[in-house]
Motif scaffolding. Structure first.
Motif, PDB file in Angstrom:
ATOM      1  N   ARG A   8      40.463  -2.331  20.258  1.00 39.92           N
ATOM      2  CA  ARG A   8      40.669  -2.415  21.706  1.00 39.92           C
ATOM      3  C   ARG A   8      39.497  -1.721  22.392  1.00 39.92           C
ATOM      4  NH1 ARG A   8      46.216  -0.283  23.777  1.00 39.92           N
ATOM      5  NH2 ARG A   8      45.500   1.673  22.827  1.00 39.92           N
ATOM      6  N   ASP A  23      50.092  -4.579  21.014  1.00 33.79           N
ATOM      7  CA  ASP A  23      50.794  -5.617  21.762  1.00 33.79           C
ATOM      8  C   ASP A  23      49.772  -6.630  22.256  1.00 33.79           C
ATOM      9  OD1 ASP A  23      53.365  -4.471  21.556  1.00 33.79           O
ATOM     10  OD2 ASP A  23      52.930  -3.120  23.223  1.00 33.79           O
ATOM     11  N   VAL A  24      50.124  -7.897  22.168  1.00 30.68           N
ATOM     12  CA  VAL A  24      49.284  -8.974  22.684  1.00 30.68           C
ATOM     13  C   VAL A  24      50.048  -9.653  23.815  1.00 30.68           C
ATOM     14  CG1 VAL A  24      48.080 -11.124  22.158  1.00 30.68           C
ATOM     15  CG2 VAL A  24      48.228  -9.323  20.419  1.00 30.68           C
ATOM     16  N   ASP A  25      49.467  -9.629  25.037  1.00 28.22           N
ATOM     17  CA  ASP A  25      50.097 -10.305  26.169  1.00 28.22           C
ATOM     18  C   ASP A  25      49.181 -11.403  26.664  1.00 28.22           C
ATOM     19  OD1 ASP A  25      48.133  -9.060  27.781  1.00 28.22           O
ATOM     20  OD2 ASP A  25      49.473  -7.391  28.288  1.00 28.22           O
ATOM     21  N   GLU A  26      49.466 -11.958  27.835  1.00 27.39           N
ATOM     22  CA  GLU A  26      48.690 -13.108  28.316  1.00 27.39           C
ATOM     23  C   GLU A  26      47.228 -12.764  28.599  1.00 27.39           C
ATOM     24  OE1 GLU A  26      50.545 -11.125  31.893  1.00 27.39           O
ATOM     25  OE2 GLU A  26      51.174 -11.710  29.882  1.00 27.39           O
ATOM     26  N   ALA A  30      46.763  -5.569  24.739  1.00 24.65           N
ATOM     27  CA  ALA A  30      47.154  -4.777  25.904  1.00 24.65           C
ATOM     28  C   ALA A  30      46.178  -3.628  26.131  1.00 24.65           C
ATOM     29  CB  ALA A  30      48.571  -4.239  25.718  1.00 24.65           C
ATOM     30  N   GLY A  31      45.599  -3.561  27.336  1.00 29.87           N
ATOM     31  CA  GLY A  31      44.633  -2.518  27.672  1.00 29.87           C
ATOM     32  C   GLY A  31      43.198  -2.867  27.380  1.00 29.87           C
ATOM     33  N   ASP A  32      42.958  -3.962  26.690  1.00 30.57           N
ATOM     34  CA  ASP A  32      41.589  -4.354  26.355  1.00 30.57           C
ATOM     35  C   ASP A  32      40.859  -4.836  27.609  1.00 30.57           C
ATOM     36  OD1 ASP A  32      39.565  -4.938  24.258  1.00 30.57           O
ATOM     37  OD2 ASP A  32      39.821  -6.996  24.964  1.00 30.57           O
ATOM     38  N   GLY A  34      40.652  -3.399  30.278  1.00 33.50           N
ATOM     39  CA  GLY A  34      41.504  -3.123  31.425  1.00 33.50           C
ATOM     40  C   GLY A  34      40.807  -2.356  32.525  1.00 33.50           C
ATOM     41  N   GLY A  64      48.966   5.116  28.840  1.00 32.82           N
ATOM     42  CA  GLY A  64      48.696   4.112  29.854  1.00 32.82           C
ATOM     43  C   GLY A  64      47.493   4.399  30.720  1.00 32.82           C
ATOM     44  N   ARG A 133      40.504 -14.551  25.639  1.00 36.66           N
ATOM     45  CA  ARG A 133      41.210 -13.303  25.903  1.00 36.66           C
ATOM     46  C   ARG A 133      41.380 -12.474  24.633  1.00 36.66           C
ATOM     47  NH1 ARG A 133      41.379 -11.972  31.341  1.00 36.66           N
ATOM     48  NH2 ARG A 133      42.160 -13.714  32.584  1.00 36.66           N
ATOM     49  N   PRO A 222      53.229 -14.227  23.681  1.00 35.79           N
ATOM     50  CA  PRO A 222      52.904 -12.833  23.355  1.00 35.79           C
ATOM     51  C   PRO A 222      53.629 -12.342  22.117  1.00 35.79           C
ATOM     52  CG  PRO A 222      54.466 -12.918  25.170  1.00 35.79           C
ATOM     53  CD  PRO A 222      54.056 -14.339  24.889  1.00 35.79           C
TER      54      PRO A 222
END
Length: 234
Positions: A8, A23-26, A30-32, A34, A64, A133, A222
């Motif tokens: 990440r 975690d992989v979201d749309e 997550a946070g990559d 960001g 976070g 992504r 996800p």
């Protein structure tokens, strides 16, 4: 193919953190990407193409929130823009990604670093392209190169990831649509901790891999991915 590494990169072009699971979201990992360092004079999101010192820092996500560690060990977060500006010798601001997307630059002549072009990236996270992504590369494709040069999110064992372009794959619990091969730029040649400047990296990728290394994916469903999980056609 099984996952051997997960990465990440919380801040665009700043070194990242290696994870055991994510975690992989749309928007991807997550946070990559960001957060980004915005040049207040131009409004552009700085990358190592224009500002190589970024690669000498690292970033991680804690509770976070982003924590940036400078080469001297100083830790900064959102709001510490004066110290970040002093380090980079330009007025900058550390910002979380929004819906508007960022503006990025790249020199078309990598060796002379001239003929700069700019483009608008997608919103939500500071990615260069709306068509990637999550990025994936295999150990055989990497050869002896350090994966940090390419800022790839997921490393899998074996070879043949290019064959997945145009197909859907399962990555752990997540489902991805493999959209493209990722073309490479001058950033892969930049020095960073433990790695010297190396123009031969880009020359080799251009000559032997049609300027591309790793595959870019969009997230259709996800889920969680962990080291040891499989990457396989859906």
């Amino acid at each position: 193919m099984r996952v051997t590494e997960i990465w990440r990169f919380p801040v665009k072009s700043i070194g990242g953190e290696r994870l055991l699971d994510a975690d992989v979201d749309e928007l991807g990992i997550a946070g990559d990407r960001g957060w980004g360092v915005v040049d207040l004079a131009t409004g552009n999101v700085l990358t190592a193409r224009r500002c190589p010192p970024l690669l000498m820092a690292s970033a991680r996500v804690v509770g976070g929130e982003v924590v940036v560690t400078l080469p001297d060990g100083t830790e900064l977060g959102e709001g510490d823009d004066a110290a970040l500006s002093e380090w980079l010798d330009r007025d900058v601001e550390l910002r979380s990604a929004g819906d508007e997307g960022g503006v990025y630059e790249n020199p078309m002549n990598a060796e002379a670093e001239t003929d700069w072009v700019s483009w608008q990236g997608p919103g939500g996270a500071w990615h260069d392209s709306s068509r990637s992504r999550v990025s994936v590369v295999s150990t055989d494709t990497l050869c002896d190169w350090d994966v940090r040069r390419f800022r790839t999110n997921v490393v899998v064992d074996g070879s043949g990831e290019d064959e997945f372009v145009g197909r859907s794959v399962r990555l752990g619990e997540a489902r991805l649509d493999v959209v493209k091969r990722i073309d490479r730029c001058v950033m892969v040649t930049r020095p960073q901790p433990g790695l010297d400047r190396d123009l031969d990296v880009l020359k080799t990728v251009n000559a032997e891999r049609e300027s591309c290394l790793s595959i870019g994916c969009l997230v259709s469903s996800p889920g969680v991915v962990a080291v040891g999980d499989q990457l396989q056609p859906f």
